[in-house]
Write a protein that holds these residues in place. Structure first.
Motif, PDB file in Angstrom:
ATOM      1  N   ILE A 190      -3.758  -7.286  15.772  1.00 62.62           N
ATOM      2  CA  ILE A 190      -4.574  -6.227  15.184  1.00 62.62           C
ATOM      3  C   ILE A 190      -4.341  -6.281  13.673  1.00 62.62           C
ATOM      4  N   PRO A 191      -5.384  -6.496  12.873  1.00 65.06           N
ATOM      5  CA  PRO A 191      -5.166  -6.671  11.439  1.00 65.06           C
ATOM      6  C   PRO A 191      -4.752  -5.388  10.729  1.00 65.06           C
ATOM      7  N   GLU A 192      -4.064  -5.551   9.618  1.00 64.31           N
ATOM      8  CA  GLU A 192      -3.722  -4.432   8.745  1.00 64.31           C
ATOM      9  C   GLU A 192      -5.003  -3.742   8.288  1.00 64.31           C
ATOM     10  N   GLY A 193      -4.952  -2.438   8.186  1.00 67.47           N
ATOM     11  CA  GLY A 193      -6.131  -1.692   7.746  1.00 67.47           C
ATOM     12  C   GLY A 193      -6.994  -1.188   8.876  1.00 67.47           C
ATOM     13  N   THR A 194      -6.687  -1.615  10.111  1.00 68.27           N
ATOM     14  CA  THR A 194      -7.422  -1.128  11.276  1.00 68.27           C
ATOM     15  C   THR A 194      -6.942   0.271  11.628  1.00 68.27           C
ATOM     16  N   ASP A 195      -7.856   1.097  12.078  1.00 65.67           N
ATOM     17  CA  ASP A 195      -7.472   2.436  12.516  1.00 65.67           C
ATOM     18  C   ASP A 195      -6.968   2.360  13.952  1.00 65.67           C
TER      19      ASP A 195
END
Length: 324
Positions: free
Chosen positions: A264-269
């Motif tokens: 899950i990438p950084e910045g994802t909610d």
């Protein structure tokens, strides 16, 4: 900010303080604009709350250098004031904190509070563009005094002030992107109040914590397979995922299963995640869990039990010859 004068402007704006007739050294990034109304030209002037003229206003006592930045709107013109920052770090910033003192310099006498609406946006654009700003109600403020009867006030007095503190998480402010924050001052019914910003403070940072995992939900249970779904919040950092199953609750003979997605990438909610479990035995009890790990540390989900379905009973029919 200037302590005296009215400044001629061309058009509604946006107008920023790094161009003529404004050149204050400590207002880099700040801007104002006429955002609605019948008028075709924004006003900017220095005042102490005695005027009812619309405009963005350098507020303060007459000829005093202690100033604050405010607005007074009418049906002719309503205003927005704000500031633009650029992320010059090499990281995504996801948390901002803003504090300011709100000073009231005029009570219009309408009998109801006037409201300033806080909005923001991130991205890359040319000039000053307030389109696409998202509201954040926790940053709104209202006039302190709003009873009937107009009056000028001394915004430097504590009874005419309020302190605001804004904390915003879950932002995705990427390196070299801009962040715009602004307060919109609509034309409220009746004669409007005059409020202004002083002692403004801004901080942005990257905050991370261990991933959050929602409950696990089984689906499509078959005799030899099933699907498990969940949701993940990476909490500010790239997060790696993996499923595990075992026939023992201690997971001493655990079997890994690839998660979809694996990262899950950084910045994802909050993002969905699933796992497809194959090659299982029918009529068997399995213990399932999900592992998530980011730079703040690991998180292990709850453990659930899933029973694969049993195979249907087989019936063998044997033909016998009947001899009379």
């Amino acid at each position: 900010l200037p302590s005296v004068g009215t400044f001629p402007l061309q058009g509604r704006g946006p107008h920023h303080f790094q161009s003529s007739p404004f050149l204050p050294p400590r207002l880099a990034g700040w801007f104002f604009m006429q955002q609605a109304g019948t008028g075709s030209q924004a006003n900017f002037y220095a005042g102490s709350g005695t005027s009812t003229s619309h405009g963005t206003i350098s507020t303060g006592q007459t000829n005093h250098t202690d100033r604050s930045l405010g607005s007074l709107s009418t049906s002719t013109a309503s205003y927005a004031i704000g500031i633009v920052f650029i992320n010059k770090t090499d990281q995504n910033l996801n948390t901002i904190d803003i504090t300011a003192t709100i000073e009231q310099w005029r009570k219009g006498g309408s009998g109801q509070k006037n409201n300033w609406v806080f909005k923001l946006k991130t991205g890359i654009w040319q000039g000053i563009d307030t389109t696409g700003c998202s509201p954040f109600p926790a940053g709104n403020f209202s006039s302190v005094h709003f009873t009937a009867g107009s009056a000028s006030l001394n915004g430097n007095l504590l009874e005419n002030q309020q302190r605001i503190s804004i904390h915003l998480e879950g932002l995705t402010w990427k390196p070299n992107e801009q962040l715009m924050i602004c307060w919109f001052d609509p034309d409220d019914p009746g004669n409007d109040d005059l409020c202004s910003l002083d002692d403004f403070s801004f901080k942005a940072e990257r905050q991370i914590s261990r991933p959050w995992i929602d409950s696990l939900r089984p689906d499509s249970i078959q005799s030899g397979s099933f699907l498990i779904r969940s949701r993940i919040n990476p909490n500010g950092s790239k997060t790696q995922l993996q499923w595990e199953y075992d026939t023992l609750p201690t997971f001493t003979t655990k079997v890994p299963v690839v998660a979809s997605p694996v990262f899950i990438p950084e910045g994802t909610d909050i993002a969905p995640v699933s796992g497809q479990f194959h090659s299982l035995s029918p009529g068997k009890k399995y213990f399932i869990r999900l592992l998530a790990h980011n730079e703040a540390g690991p998180t292990t989900s709850e453990t659930i039990i899933v029973h694969t379905s049993s195979l249907p009973a087989e019936i063998n029919i044997v033909n016998h010859s009947i001899v009379n």
